[in-house]
Design an enzyme around this catalytic site. Sequence first.
Site, PDB file in Angstrom:
ATOM      1  CD  GLU A 318      -4.629  20.510   4.908  1.00 28.42           C
ATOM      2  OE1 GLU A 318      -5.695  20.944   4.456  1.00 28.42           O
ATOM      3  OE2 GLU A 318      -3.535  20.701   4.359  1.00 28.42           O
ATOM      4  CG  HIS A 339       0.144 -10.272   3.007  1.00 25.94           C
ATOM      5  ND1 HIS A 339       0.516 -11.598   3.061  1.00 25.94           N
ATOM      6  CD2 HIS A 339      -1.200 -10.271   2.795  1.00 25.94           C
ATOM      7  CE1 HIS A 339      -0.556 -12.364   2.877  1.00 25.94           C
ATOM      8  NE2 HIS A 339      -1.608 -11.571   2.718  1.00 25.94           N
ATOM      9  CE  LYS A 454       0.356  26.661   1.331  1.00 25.76           C
ATOM     10  NZ  LYS A 454      -0.990  27.186   1.268  1.00 25.76           N
TER      11      LYS A 454
END
Length: 463
Positions: A318, A339, A454
């Site tokens: 951010e 793994h 938003k």
Amino acid sequence: MISISYDPGGVFLEPGGIRRAELDELGPKLAAARNEVLADGELWASGKPVPAEKQPLDAGFLEMPERLLAEFLDIGNASELARLKSSADRLAAKVDSAVVLGIGGSYMGARAILEACCHAYYNEVEPIMRRGRPRMYFEGNNVDNDVFLDLVRLLESRGDRWAIVVISKSGGTLETAAAFRILLRELRATLGDHAKELGELVVPVTGSSGKLFDLANALGCKEMFPVPDGVGGRFSVLSAVGLLPAAILGLDVQRLLAGAAAMNEHFRTAPPEHNVVLNYVGVCHLMEKRCGCDVRVLSTWGKRLEAFGLWYDQLLAESLGKQEHGALPLTIVNTRDLHSRGQQHQAGKRNKLITNLIEDHSNRDPAVVGKSELNQDQLNELADKTLPDILAAAIAGTNQAYRDDHRPTADIRLPMLHEHTLGQLFQMLMLATVVEGRLIGINPYGQPGVEAYKKNMNAFLRS
Ligand code: PA5
């Protein structure tokens, strides 16, 4: 004094890495970026107007550890830290569980603190092993209906007494606000005739105005804590945003702050060549610009550091992911992810800088492999080895394999994981992020790119 160290030895490779001389040559630029960051902090603290080219300037996190500690020493019980601790103790005495609502910077730090400093199965152990402190759950960081309702049912089915800590700087984030409204209804229902207690069981952490601030006043919340102006969400872990949950867990919040203050002191005074923050920034920057390593893998060697890594993912993404720039942060946990991602890191594209995050000593006594009559697994020859021995061999072996293939690595080492070292680490990486922003001319504060979703989400909901 700081006790964590940064060793970039594994990036000095030819080919595939950089030369030590290049890092030294960058020293003056790094020192200039440090000065700019420190001047930003002073400008912010002075309360003088911030010039347009510097806005937004959320540099308040810089002096926060020292300020909170000094205030605690000066005015004792009236200080924010003392109020926060007594509020946490009061809640801890009253409830079995605390639900912390918040998203992004308003929850990731608290979660990192819990996972790093508490019992690995904190919510499952007996109250005595939690030193009588409440269980802690994190919600309002998503809109997953089933997971949310599973938590409500869990609290209900156990007949828990529970409280809500709702954290939102803006006070208007929809995910957190919706979770809060629903949980408030549930909590009110559990209180029955004691609905007046609601104001004691809800503790908001928010800005000095806004929807949550107004709602908290209307609810009659007995205590409310600030996200100070000038402290951005992802830089707020060492404010009430992270400290209140930490204090509810019974952790030593002064040690967290003291660790961060020690890192500030080191950052301000250590010369570039010995400065862990500036060295870290210099290496990350040169590896990206010179070698195309724009994927920064934070390779944590311990499960308790995963949430810390996710906190850092957010901080870096951010802060510097702007104007079509910004390296991609990626947290992994080893040996688990050897793994799953190990193949790609060992033999995939040469676009990764691996920074190992290593605890030198575990907190508990080492578990020994031991001798067994059933030696089908052929482990008797390792009978005297411990899990930390195996981990150390895995770290050395993995680094060696990277080095043999000219793949760059660096190490951040903590002597041990506890509040003081975690405080150092939080502050180190927050400082590094803003220094790098200043170095490359990107404002590390603000997150304009988060607004688009938003706006659209609200438009869809309200159409
Ligand atoms: O770093 C940030 O500022 C963001 O991640 C915010 O913390 C996040 O969007 C939540 O915002 P708020 O605390 O206003 O609810």
